[in-house]
Enzyme design. Structure first.
Site, mmCIF file in Angstrom:
data_model
loop_
_atom_site.group_PDB
_atom_site.id
_atom_site.type_symbol
_atom_site.label_atom_id
_atom_site.label_comp_id
_atom_site.label_asym_id
_atom_site.label_seq_id
_atom_site.Cartn_x
_atom_site.Cartn_y
_atom_site.Cartn_z
ATOM 1 C CD GLU A 286 -0.081 -1.206 3.111
ATOM 2 O OE1 GLU A 286 0.510 -2.255 2.244
ATOM 3 O OE2 GLU A 286 0.233 -1.404 4.313
ATOM 4 C CD GLU A 311 -2.102 -3.953 -0.703
ATOM 5 O OE1 GLU A 311 -1.797 -3.422 0.210
ATOM 6 O OE2 GLU A 311 -2.084 -5.421 -0.621
ATOM 7 C CG ASP A 388 8.263 -11.160 7.200
ATOM 8 O OD1 ASP A 388 7.458 -10.238 6.664
ATOM 9 O OD2 ASP A 388 8.884 -12.306 6.510
ATOM 10 C CE1 TYR A 396 -2.917 -8.882 5.198
ATOM 11 C CE2 TYR A 396 -1.716 -10.117 6.865
ATOM 12 C CZ TYR A 396 -1.843 -9.021 5.688
ATOM 13 O OH TYR A 396 -0.715 -8.624 5.117
HETATM 14 N N1 BES Z 1 0.815 -4.410 3.743
HETATM 15 C C1 BES Z 1 0.716 -5.939 3.212
HETATM 16 C C2 BES Z 1 1.856 -6.563 2.605
HETATM 17 C C3 BES Z 1 3.115 -6.672 3.786
HETATM 18 C C4 BES Z 1 2.813 -6.916 5.251
HETATM 19 C C5 BES Z 1 4.153 -6.455 3.500
HETATM 20 C C6 BES Z 1 3.950 -7.061 6.030
HETATM 21 C C7 BES Z 1 5.261 -6.532 4.365
HETATM 22 C C8 BES Z 1 5.160 -6.961 5.740
HETATM 23 C C9 BES Z 1 -0.306 -5.644 2.099
HETATM 24 O O1 BES Z 1 -1.230 -4.827 2.236
HETATM 25 C C10 BES Z 1 -1.096 -7.024 2.044
HETATM 26 O O2 BES Z 1 -1.426 -7.178 3.265
HETATM 27 N N2 BES Z 1 -0.752 -7.730 0.912
HETATM 28 C C11 BES Z 1 -1.228 -9.009 0.765
HETATM 29 C C12 BES Z 1 -2.534 -9.115 -0.228
HETATM 30 C C13 BES Z 1 -4.115 -8.904 0.528
HETATM 31 C C14 BES Z 1 -4.966 -8.981 -0.618
HETATM 32 C C15 BES Z 1 -4.362 -9.637 1.658
HETATM 33 C C16 BES Z 1 -0.555 -9.914 0.317
HETATM 34 O O3 BES Z 1 0.448 -9.554 -0.422
HETATM 35 O O4 BES Z 1 -0.606 -11.012 0.185
HETATM 36 ZN ZN ZN Z 2 -2.721 -5.161 3.819
#
Ligand code: BES
Ligand code: ZN
Length: 617
Positions: A286, A311, A388, A396
């Protein structure tokens, strides 16, 4: 009232004391963050000027990071985070050399850069270069791009990788405005997560005029073009992908208006999406004003655009109102999944959003089976760990389920008012879980004690597992899937099933419902539905996992190709896991990984190295 306050007090005292609601001043001292060496309560950056030259031959960015400081403690030094950076010198606003030293390298945190500050110094310039192995930067060879002709670079800051390309206070609790000058080779176009872009001769210039946390500073550079979707929305992609990207994401403007209608104005000016090469390790990121997205969502039928809704939703939950530390990550992601779903409902209807909720909850249940209890907690303790590790379905999907529970009990209008108030009254701030809980109590729970009793807030936030009051989602369109799946498992030929008109989410549900298939059954499904040839990355990857698990070897070539081109960790992890568990799969996994590993991003490499016991030495 009593029963309500007691458990809440338990929650509040487990965490830093909440600030009284509504009184969080704009410059509230950042809370302690175990994932940063910075000491922003003493000295903090308020504005950063970046000046970098990109060297695509050596895979290095070199230049300066100029920090404009707020010195709360006039005797304290400035402490920045760095990881794998070469610090060449540090000067003050007059160009005079300033003393600095680098601390010992911590495997998770990197090295603290401590800069001595004489009285009167309010600006320091760090002259530095990045390492070719900088974790935040992936430098791609031309053959790793869609066009195949130009190299490509992108950065990924979240969670604590920004420090490997910029020396700064790398904590989500420290918000800064920033500007950048980026010098790239002729023909390559730099783009950034900025509210303004311009040009100064051959140098690309950018500015972010809203205070943002460090993990949201992002840069990409390659053979890029853009296509407008509306006055404030555009897609960026390589020329060979731009048509597909523009038609796939043509509903971007409707999504932005939908979210504005629900949760208040979009405050970032433009909303653009950049489609990256397939090695991008996430689905999406995002980055403000410019979401970074994997090309694996370009299914051709808009079936995977929930990722864009997600995002985009971060423009409210995450970018506008940000988790103060990584243990508060659920405030970013749980809220965002909830908002994402509300956008999907508005733009594509309830049938679609209901299916997506069910699939999300199914994913959570599956993942939780294997998660230690401590990792099933929304307010997870990540100190001493890599943040991480907190990136599971828990923040989520359990986070979103918590908001759906509040919606169920208090009603949608009340929850919407509450959420809008949360965003409006905390705009451009970084907040902890306890601040949220205090606000929840003040603005929602205390309005109706009888309703408040129906939500076991401490259990949702501080306990493992899914509380028993979690709403159980269902979807009418999945009934047909269950019927078909049962019929097939009890002998009806696949080709005779009533699957006409099924959408992607129904196929995903169907694949998830298959238990212990025989080889003949897998071959029959493949024959009837051509899963191995699917152009839909979600369907294909789900199918490949099923096939590998049950030793259906007709997928091998497709699997090889997928693992060699796609770097999205969410797909790679279950595939390698399935391989490891399969008959002589370990040798196959290791062989493919040896070939594919150099193409994967550092964050995917780290996950897979661990899984496969791979060591580079
Ligand atoms: N902000 C996250 C990606 C992220 C989280 C990168 C933690 C590094 C550390 C992004 O918004 C996200 O959640 N992406 C998901 C997709 C979403 C539709 C659930 C992904 O990349 O799978
Ligand atoms: Zn996210």
């Amino acid at each position: 009232m009593r029963t309500l306050l007691l458990p809440f007090a338990l929650v509040a005292c487990a965490a830093p004391r909440p600030l009284p609601t509504g009184q969080v001043p704009e410059s509230a001292p950042p809370v302690a963050d175990p994932h940063s060496n910075g000491r922003p309560a003493e000295v903090r950056t308020t504005h950063l000027d970046l000046d970098l030259t990109l060297d695509f031959e050596r895979h290095i960015a070199r230049g300066t990071a100029t920090h404009h400081l707020q010195r709360t403690d006039p005797r304290a030094p400035l402490v920045l985070d760095t990881d794998d950076l070469t610090i060449e010198s540090v000067t003050d606003q007059t160009g005079k050399a300033v003393g600095f030293f680098l601390g010992a390298a911590d495997p998770i945190l990197g090295r603290a850069l401590t800069i001595q500050l004489d009285p009167g110094v309010d600006t320091v310039v760090v002259h530095y270069a990045t390492s070719p192995d900088a974790e935040a930067m992936q430098w791609l060879a031309p053959e790793q791009t869609n066009g195949g002709k130009a190299p490509f670079l992108f950065t990924q800051g979240q969670a604590i990788l920004t420090r490997s390309w910029i020396p700064l206070q790398d904590s989500p609790g420290v918000r800064i405005t920033w500007a950048a000058r980026i010098q790239a080779p002729a023909g390559l176009v730099p783009v950034m997560s900025a509210s303004e872009r311009g040009k100064d001769g051959a140098v690309a210039t950018f500015r972010m005029d809203k205070p943002v946390p460090s993990y949201l500073i992002a840069l990409a550079c390659g053979d890029l073009v853009s296509r407008d979707i509306s006055g404030r929305c555009a897609v960026w992609a390589e020329p060979s992908t731009i048509d597909l990207a523009a038609s796939e994401f043509s509903d971007m403007e409707s999504m932005v208006s939908a979210c504005e209608g629900l949760f208040g104005p979009y405050r970032w000016g433009r909303y653009d999406v950049l489609v990256l090469p397939p090695s991008f390790p996430f689905g999406g990121m995002e980055n403000p004003c410019l979401t970074f997205a994997t090309p694996t969502v370009l299914a051709g039928d808009k079936s995977l655009v929930a990722l864009i809704a997600h995002e985009l939703a971060h423009s409210w939950s995450g970018n506008l109102v940000t988790n103060a530390t990584w243990r508060d990550f659920w405030l970013n992601e749980g809220f965002t999944v909830y908002l994402e779903n509300r956008i999907m409902e508005r733009v594509y209807g309830k049938d679609r959003s209901a299916m997506e909720i069910v699939l999300g909850m199914q994913g959570l249940a599956d993942e939780m089976k294997a998660l230690p209890a401590a990792d099933q907690i929304l307010h997870i303790d990540l100190s001493g760990r890599n943040p991480d590790d907190g990136m599971t379905q828990v923040p989520y999907e359990k986070g979103a389920a918590f908001l759906r529970r509040l919606e169920q009990v208090f009603g949608r209008p009340a929850l919407d008012t509450f959420l809008r108030d949360w965003f409006d009254s905390h705009a451009f701030q970084s907040l902890t879980t306890s601040t949220f809980l205090a606000f929840l109590h003040d603005k929602l729970l205390s309005t109706d004690a009888a309703k408040a009793q129906q939500v076991d807030v401490p259990r949702w936030v501080e306990a493992a597992g899914l509380p028993s009051d979690a709403p159980v989602p269902d979807s009418a369109l999945f009934l047909a899937v269950t019927t078909a799946s049962r019929a097939w498992q009890s002998g009806t030929p696949a080709a005779e099933l009533a699957t006409k008109g099924w959408v992607t989410q129904q196929w995903l549900r169907f694949l998830a419902s298959i238990e212990q298939p025989t080889l003949a059954q897998l071959a029959e499904l493949d024959q009837a539905f051509a899963f191995t040839r699917s152009g839909n990355s979600e369907i294909l990857s789900t199918w490949l996992v099923l096939a590998v698990r049950h030793n259906y070897r007709a997928v091998d070539r497709r699997l090889d190709l997928f693992l060699m081109t796609v770097g999205r960790r969410k797909f790679l992890k279950p595939l390698y896991e399935a391989l490891l568990a399969a008959e002589d799969g370990k040798a196959r996994a290791v062989a493919i990984y040896a070939k594919a590993r150099p193409r994967y991003h550092a964050v995917a490499q780290r996950t897979l190295d661990e899984m496969l016991g791979y060591s580079a030495k």
